[in-house]
Design a protein around this motif. Sequence first.
Motif, PDB file in Angstrom:
ATOM      1  N   ASP A  45      -9.599  16.081  13.233  1.00 16.40           N
ATOM      2  CA  ASP A  45      -9.555  16.289  11.785  1.00 16.40           C
ATOM      3  C   ASP A  45      -8.710  15.182  11.165  1.00 16.40           C
ATOM      4  O   ASP A  45      -7.540  14.991  11.531  1.00 16.40           O
ATOM      5  CB  ASP A  45      -8.938  17.662  11.494  1.00 16.40           C
ATOM      6  N   MET A  46      -9.277  14.442  10.219  1.00 22.06           N
ATOM      7  CA  MET A  46      -8.575  13.303   9.623  1.00 22.06           C
ATOM      8  C   MET A  46      -7.404  13.728   8.741  1.00 22.06           C
ATOM      9  O   MET A  46      -6.591  12.879   8.343  1.00 22.06           O
ATOM     10  CB  MET A  46      -9.553  12.450   8.820  1.00 22.06           C
ATOM     11  N   LYS A  47      -7.305  15.011   8.438  1.00 22.30           N
ATOM     12  CA  LYS A  47      -6.173  15.495   7.623  1.00 22.30           C
ATOM     13  C   LYS A  47      -4.970  15.854   8.492  1.00 22.30           C
ATOM     14  O   LYS A  47      -3.928  16.278   7.972  1.00 22.30           O
ATOM     15  CB  LYS A  47      -6.607  16.715   6.801  1.00 22.30           C
ATOM     16  N   THR A  48      -5.087  15.702   9.798  1.00 22.46           N
ATOM     17  CA  THR A  48      -3.996  16.058  10.699  1.00 22.46           C
ATOM     18  C   THR A  48      -2.793  15.145  10.476  1.00 22.46           C
ATOM     19  O   THR A  48      -2.958  13.925  10.347  1.00 22.46           O
ATOM     20  CB  THR A  48      -4.451  15.931  12.167  1.00 22.46           C
ATOM     21  N   PRO A  49      -1.579  15.705  10.398  1.00 12.84           N
ATOM     22  CA  PRO A  49      -0.389  14.862  10.247  1.00 12.84           C
ATOM     23  C   PRO A  49      -0.297  13.817  11.360  1.00 12.84           C
ATOM     24  O   PRO A  49      -0.605  14.095  12.522  1.00 12.84           O
ATOM     25  CB  PRO A  49       0.757  15.872  10.340  1.00 12.84           C
ATOM     26  N   GLY A  50       0.114  12.616  10.975  1.00 14.23           N
ATOM     27  CA  GLY A  50       0.275  11.532  11.933  1.00 14.23           C
ATOM     28  C   GLY A  50      -0.850  10.522  11.915  1.00 14.23           C
ATOM     29  O   GLY A  50      -0.776   9.483  12.586  1.00 14.23           O
ATOM     30  N   ILE A  51      -1.915  10.770  11.133  1.00 10.09           N
ATOM     31  CA  ILE A  51      -3.024   9.824  11.022  1.00 10.09           C
ATOM     32  C   ILE A  51      -2.828   8.962   9.783  1.00 10.09           C
ATOM     33  O   ILE A  51      -2.605   9.473   8.684  1.00 10.09           O
ATOM     34  CB  ILE A  51      -4.383  10.549  10.950  1.00 10.09           C
ATOM     35  N   THR A  52      -2.911   7.656   9.952  1.00 10.84           N
ATOM     36  CA  THR A  52      -2.802   6.707   8.845  1.00 10.84           C
ATOM     37  C   THR A  52      -4.026   5.804   8.844  1.00 10.84           C
ATOM     38  O   THR A  52      -4.389   5.235   9.877  1.00 10.84           O
ATOM     39  CB  THR A  52      -1.538   5.841   8.983  1.00 10.84           C
ATOM     40  N   VAL A  53      -4.664   5.684   7.687  1.00 10.96           N
ATOM     41  CA  VAL A  53      -5.821   4.802   7.521  1.00 10.96           C
ATOM     42  C   VAL A  53      -5.392   3.587   6.708  1.00 10.96           C
ATOM     43  O   VAL A  53      -4.885   3.741   5.589  1.00 10.96           O
ATOM     44  CB  VAL A  53      -6.988   5.526   6.827  1.00 10.96           C
ATOM     45  N   ARG A  54      -5.564   2.409   7.268  1.00  7.96           N
ATOM     46  CA  ARG A  54      -5.183   1.178   6.587  1.00  7.96           C
ATOM     47  C   ARG A  54      -6.425   0.313   6.384  1.00  7.96           C
ATOM     48  O   ARG A  54      -7.151   0.035   7.334  1.00  7.96           O
ATOM     49  CB  ARG A  54      -4.138   0.412   7.407  1.00  7.96           C
ATOM     50  N   PRO A  55      -6.673  -0.133   5.153  1.00  5.13           N
ATOM     51  CA  PRO A  55      -7.898  -0.898   4.889  1.00  5.13           C
ATOM     52  C   PRO A  55      -7.875  -2.282   5.519  1.00  5.13           C
ATOM     53  O   PRO A  55      -6.826  -2.920   5.624  1.00  5.13           O
ATOM     54  CB  PRO A  55      -7.926  -0.991   3.362  1.00  5.13           C
ATOM     55  N   ILE A  56      -9.042  -2.731   5.943  1.00  2.00           N
ATOM     56  CA  ILE A  56      -9.273  -4.125   6.316  1.00  2.00           C
ATOM     57  C   ILE A  56     -10.163  -4.715   5.215  1.00  2.00           C
ATOM     58  O   ILE A  56     -11.320  -4.309   5.069  1.00  2.00           O
ATOM     59  CB  ILE A  56      -9.965  -4.242   7.686  1.00  2.00           C
ATOM     60  N   ILE A  57      -9.614  -5.617   4.429  1.00  2.00           N
ATOM     61  CA  ILE A  57     -10.357  -6.203   3.317  1.00  2.00           C
ATOM     62  C   ILE A  57     -11.120  -7.418   3.809  1.00  2.00           C
ATOM     63  O   ILE A  57     -10.551  -8.323   4.406  1.00  2.00           O
ATOM     64  CB  ILE A  57      -9.413  -6.580   2.155  1.00  2.00           C
ATOM     65  N   MET A  58     -12.417  -7.426   3.546  1.00  2.00           N
ATOM     66  CA  MET A  58     -13.281  -8.487   4.035  1.00  2.00           C
ATOM     67  C   MET A  58     -13.194  -9.720   3.136  1.00  2.00           C
ATOM     68  O   MET A  58     -12.541  -9.704   2.077  1.00  2.00           O
ATOM     69  CB  MET A  58     -14.724  -7.986   4.106  1.00  2.00           C
ATOM     70  N   LEU A  59     -13.875 -10.791   3.535  1.00  2.25           N
ATOM     71  CA  LEU A  59     -13.839 -12.040   2.780  1.00  2.25           C
ATOM     72  C   LEU A  59     -14.375 -11.875   1.362  1.00  2.25           C
ATOM     73  O   LEU A  59     -13.986 -12.612   0.454  1.00  2.25           O
ATOM     74  CB  LEU A  59     -14.647 -13.116   3.511  1.00  2.25           C
ATOM     75  N   ASP A  60     -15.276 -10.913   1.163  1.00  2.00           N
ATOM     76  CA  ASP A  60     -15.843 -10.694  -0.169  1.00  2.00           C
ATOM     77  C   ASP A  60     -15.055  -9.662  -0.966  1.00  2.00           C
ATOM     78  O   ASP A  60     -15.540  -9.161  -1.974  1.00  2.00           O
ATOM     79  CB  ASP A  60     -17.302 -10.257  -0.056  1.00  2.00           C
ATOM     80  N   ASP A  61     -13.846  -9.329  -0.494  1.00  2.00           N
ATOM     81  CA  ASP A  61     -12.969  -8.333  -1.129  1.00  2.00           C
ATOM     82  C   ASP A  61     -13.484  -6.905  -0.984  1.00  2.00           C
ATOM     83  O   ASP A  61     -12.975  -5.990  -1.626  1.00  2.00           O
ATOM     84  CB  ASP A  61     -12.749  -8.639  -2.624  1.00  2.00           C
ATOM     85  N   GLY A  62     -14.488  -6.701  -0.132  1.00  2.00           N
ATOM     86  CA  GLY A  62     -15.005  -5.357   0.077  1.00  2.00           C
ATOM     87  C   GLY A  62     -14.152  -4.563   1.050  1.00  2.00           C
ATOM     88  O   GLY A  62     -13.543  -5.107   1.971  1.00  2.00           O
ATOM     89  N   HIS A  63     -14.084  -3.246   0.816  1.00  2.00           N
ATOM     90  CA  HIS A  63     -13.354  -2.341   1.700  1.00  2.00           C
ATOM     91  C   HIS A  63     -14.373  -1.465   2.404  1.00  2.00           C
ATOM     92  O   HIS A  63     -14.733  -0.386   1.940  1.00  2.00           O
ATOM     93  CB  HIS A  63     -12.365  -1.497   0.893  1.00  2.00           C
ATOM     94  N   GLU A  64     -14.861  -1.952   3.520  1.00  2.00           N
ATOM     95  CA  GLU A  64     -15.860  -1.231   4.308  1.00  2.00           C
ATOM     96  C   GLU A  64     -15.271  -0.690   5.597  1.00  2.00           C
ATOM     97  O   GLU A  64     -15.672   0.366   6.073  1.00  2.00           O
ATOM     98  CB  GLU A  64     -17.033  -2.166   4.609  1.00  2.00           C
ATOM     99  N   VAL A  65     -14.344  -1.429   6.186  1.00  2.00           N
ATOM    100  CA  VAL A  65     -13.796  -1.060   7.491  1.00  2.00           C
ATOM    101  C   VAL A  65     -12.279  -0.880   7.406  1.00  2.00           C
ATOM    102  O   VAL A  65     -11.638  -1.297   6.432  1.00  2.00           O
ATOM    103  CB  VAL A  65     -14.149  -2.110   8.562  1.00  2.00           C
ATOM    104  N   ASN A  66     -11.732  -0.245   8.443  1.00  2.00           N
ATOM    105  CA  ASN A  66     -10.328   0.162   8.417  1.00  2.00           C
ATOM    106  C   ASN A  66      -9.705   0.108   9.800  1.00  2.00           C
ATOM    107  O   ASN A  66     -10.404   0.081  10.822  1.00  2.00           O
ATOM    108  CB  ASN A  66     -10.200   1.615   7.907  1.00  2.00           C
ATOM    109  N   GLU A  67      -8.370   0.150   9.810  1.00  2.00           N
ATOM    110  CA  GLU A  67      -7.608   0.499  11.001  1.00  2.00           C
ATOM    111  C   GLU A  67      -7.204   1.964  10.873  1.00  2.00           C
ATOM    112  O   GLU A  67      -6.881   2.424   9.774  1.00  2.00           O
ATOM    113  CB  GLU A  67      -6.340  -0.347  11.116  1.00  2.00           C
ATOM    114  N   VAL A  68      -7.228   2.678  11.968  1.00  2.00           N
ATOM    115  CA  VAL A  68      -6.782   4.075  11.985  1.00  2.00           C
ATOM    116  C   VAL A  68      -5.693   4.205  13.044  1.00  2.00           C
ATOM    117  O   VAL A  68      -5.922   3.884  14.218  1.00  2.00           O
ATOM    118  CB  VAL A  68      -7.941   5.044  12.282  1.00  2.00           C
ATOM    119  N   TRP A  69      -4.513   4.660  12.623  1.00  2.00           N
ATOM    120  CA  TRP A  69      -3.361   4.804  13.518  1.00  2.00           C
ATOM    121  C   TRP A  69      -3.109   6.273  13.803  1.00  2.00           C
ATOM    122  O   TRP A  69      -3.194   7.131  12.908  1.00  2.00           O
ATOM    123  CB  TRP A  69      -2.116   4.189  12.885  1.00  2.00           C
TER     124      TRP A  69
END
Length: 398
Positions: A191-215
Amino acid sequence: MDIRYTPEQTAFRESVRQFLQTAVPASVRDKTHQCLPLSKEEKQQWQRSLYAQGWGAPSWSKEFGGTGWDAIERHIFEEECAAFGAPEQLPFGLKMVAPVIQKYGSKAQQDRFLPRILSGEDWWCQGYSEPGAGSDLASLKTAAVRDGDDYIVNGQKTWTTLAQYADWIFCLVRTNTEVRKQEGISFLLIDMKTPGITVRPIIMLDDGHEVNEVWFENVRVPAANLIGEENKGWTYAKFLLGHERTNIARVGRSKAALQHVKAAAARQIGNDGQPLLQDARFRDRLAQVELDLLALEITNLKLVSQEGSRHAPGPEASILKVKGSEIQQAITALASQVAGPYAAARILPSDPLHDLSAAFPESQEHMTAQYFNYRKTTIYGGSNEVQKGIICRMILGL
């Protein structure tokens, strides 16, 4: 293979067309054709519309609430959706984790997760790739340690598509470090709402936010969310990747894209004063891609027609992945050639090359972004180099 359609199949195609006319809002269709990003709500509304029609899961069996369509009906549906400009259904829930849950999940897991995937209530993302564990996925290091009725998960996933919207993530995690690396991996639903999960954006060359890092930092996951047996996740991952590679073929979307390229090339006037479509070299390249796409369509239909008896895509899915991704890249290259100097700029509805903006609905707003965005297709789902190795070993016996 005979790909002529029966009267029943032709009638089915017409019913799909009629449904699309009423179910896809003009605003969504316009966004799709103009390569503008759809909101989470717009994507989920499309799934809800399909669900209300009884078409929420074209590839699922009726046992789990799917349509029970055969391979030809699924092909027709996807082809018509692409040609009309309907959004693509999100694959992570419907086409990737759902088949795993259906085959390897418990009855409780099936009852809990599948209805919410079908209705569009839950948005899923995929937790496979890590820094240092992409094509060599078995080298993943994200760890899950059993603690009573839970697992405690620590690690990092990367290139996680649309994780910023996700309600759930299906993850490969390491549960045993004392065995061969493929044998110490498990498959967890988190469950992505579980404490301890952080989503950080990876911004592409075109400034799009399609992909991410998940910690994951000491994320507590119920053991009930383990699919199948502990340390058997590699088996389930390979099963899932077979479905993913089949989906990457994207025949319907490529056919629609190629039609837009041809229409634009017929209007684009070259230096000789003739439409680009009359240029012999361009026409030869276009014809080769069109022939490759026809061959891929026939191969794809043969493969998915066999799935019913085999229950899962075999190594032939690697052929679809390799050729499908190469064709998508070839079409973006043709589109950029047609656009010429316009390729680096956003194509507006008033421009004569506006048809090109509909070639790749899920891409960004200009041709250069589309071209570079599609370089990823030969990498995700297992790089094409790895797929060629699979073909050599498991099909050709080399």
